[in-house]
Design a protein around this motif. Structure first.
Motif, PDB file in Angstrom:
ATOM      1  N   SER A   1     -62.950  43.737  -5.596  1.00 22.97           N
ATOM      2  CA  SER A   1     -62.425  42.884  -4.520  1.00 22.97           C
ATOM      3  C   SER A   1     -63.475  42.640  -3.447  1.00 22.97           C
ATOM      4  CB  SER A   1     -61.197  43.529  -3.878  1.00 22.97           C
ATOM      5  OG  SER A   1     -60.161  43.649  -4.812  1.00 22.97           O
ATOM      6  N   MET A   2     -64.253  43.663  -3.154  1.00 24.80           N
ATOM      7  CA  MET A   2     -65.325  43.491  -2.170  1.00 24.80           C
ATOM      8  C   MET A   2     -66.342  42.466  -2.659  1.00 24.80           C
ATOM      9  SD  MET A   2     -65.947  47.430  -0.863  1.00 24.80           S
ATOM     10  CE  MET A   2     -67.645  47.093  -0.487  1.00 24.80           C
ATOM     11  N   ILE A   3     -66.749  42.580  -3.913  1.00 23.04           N
ATOM     12  CA  ILE A   3     -67.713  41.627  -4.474  1.00 23.04           C
ATOM     13  C   ILE A   3     -67.140  40.218  -4.443  1.00 23.04           C
ATOM     14  CG2 ILE A   3     -68.904  40.929  -6.589  1.00 23.04           C
ATOM     15  CD1 ILE A   3     -69.204  43.967  -7.182  1.00 23.04           C
TER      16      ILE A   3
ATOM     17  N   VAL B   1     -67.605  50.727   5.949  1.00 24.89           N
ATOM     18  CA  VAL B   1     -66.344  51.461   5.809  1.00 24.89           C
ATOM     19  C   VAL B   1     -66.206  52.016   4.390  1.00 24.89           C
ATOM     20  CG1 VAL B   1     -63.827  51.197   5.756  1.00 24.89           C
ATOM     21  CG2 VAL B   1     -65.139  50.276   7.673  1.00 24.89           C
ATOM     22  N   PHE B   2     -66.550  51.207   3.402  1.00 24.14           N
ATOM     23  CA  PHE B   2     -66.466  51.652   2.009  1.00 24.14           C
ATOM     24  C   PHE B   2     -67.369  52.869   1.772  1.00 24.14           C
ATOM     25  CE2 PHE B   2     -67.799  51.403  -2.488  1.00 24.14           C
ATOM     26  CZ  PHE B   2     -66.559  51.533  -3.099  1.00 24.14           C
ATOM     27  N   ILE B   3     -68.601  52.794   2.251  1.00 24.25           N
ATOM     28  CA  ILE B   3     -69.544  53.903   2.078  1.00 24.25           C
ATOM     29  C   ILE B   3     -69.072  55.144   2.831  1.00 24.25           C
ATOM     30  CG2 ILE B   3     -71.910  54.679   2.533  1.00 24.25           C
ATOM     31  CD1 ILE B   3     -71.558  52.801   0.102  1.00 24.25           C
TER      32      ILE B   3
ATOM     33  N   LEU C   1     -71.329  43.718   6.498  1.00 26.32           N
ATOM     34  CA  LEU C   1     -71.841  45.052   6.803  1.00 26.32           C
ATOM     35  C   LEU C   1     -70.726  46.001   7.223  1.00 26.32           C
ATOM     36  CD1 LEU C   1     -75.169  44.201   8.645  1.00 26.32           C
ATOM     37  CD2 LEU C   1     -74.884  45.081   6.324  1.00 26.32           C
ATOM     38  N   GLY C   2     -69.759  45.506   7.992  1.00 28.65           N
ATOM     39  CA  GLY C   2     -68.636  46.338   8.409  1.00 28.65           C
ATOM     40  C   GLY C   2     -67.806  46.814   7.234  1.00 28.65           C
TER      41      GLY C   2
END
Length: 103
Positions: free
Chosen positions: A70-72, A39-41, A34-35
């Motif tokens: 990379s997040m995925i 941050v991405f959003i 979630l963090g």
């Protein structure tokens, strides 16, 4: 299993240890996901030009693509980490609890 076996499982101190360890680990991974996503959003919402930066000079692809990929990938790895720990440490404690309750 009988109600008596369930009672012995609940009263076993290892049961509380298992619940605590598993919950703490799950909440830690949840907070990380979630963090990172938050941050991405926030970057998307408040500084979209940063993500629109081309990967190379004159290129069409932006850095948002590899960051999103990379997040995925990171989230999949974190899921794999949870599965590995669940199938190892958590299952070992669970087996000890059940063995102690049945005896």
């Amino acid at each position: 299993m009988s109600t008596a076996v369930y009672e012995r499982i609940r009263k076993n101190p290892k049961f509380d240890e298992l619940v605590t360890k598993r919950s703490r680990f799950a909440w830690l991974l949840t907070a990380l996901v979630l963090g990172i996503y938050f941050v991405f959003i926030m970057v998307v919402a408040f500084n979209p030009t940063l993500l629109a930066t081309p990967i190379w000079e004159g290129g069409k692809a932006s850095i948002a693509w590899p960051i999103g990929a990379s997040m995925i990938l990171l989230f999949w790895l974190m899921t794999g980490l949870y599965i590995r720990r669940a199938n190892g440490e958590f299952d070992d404690i669970n087996s000890e609890i059940i063995k102690g309750a049945i005896e």
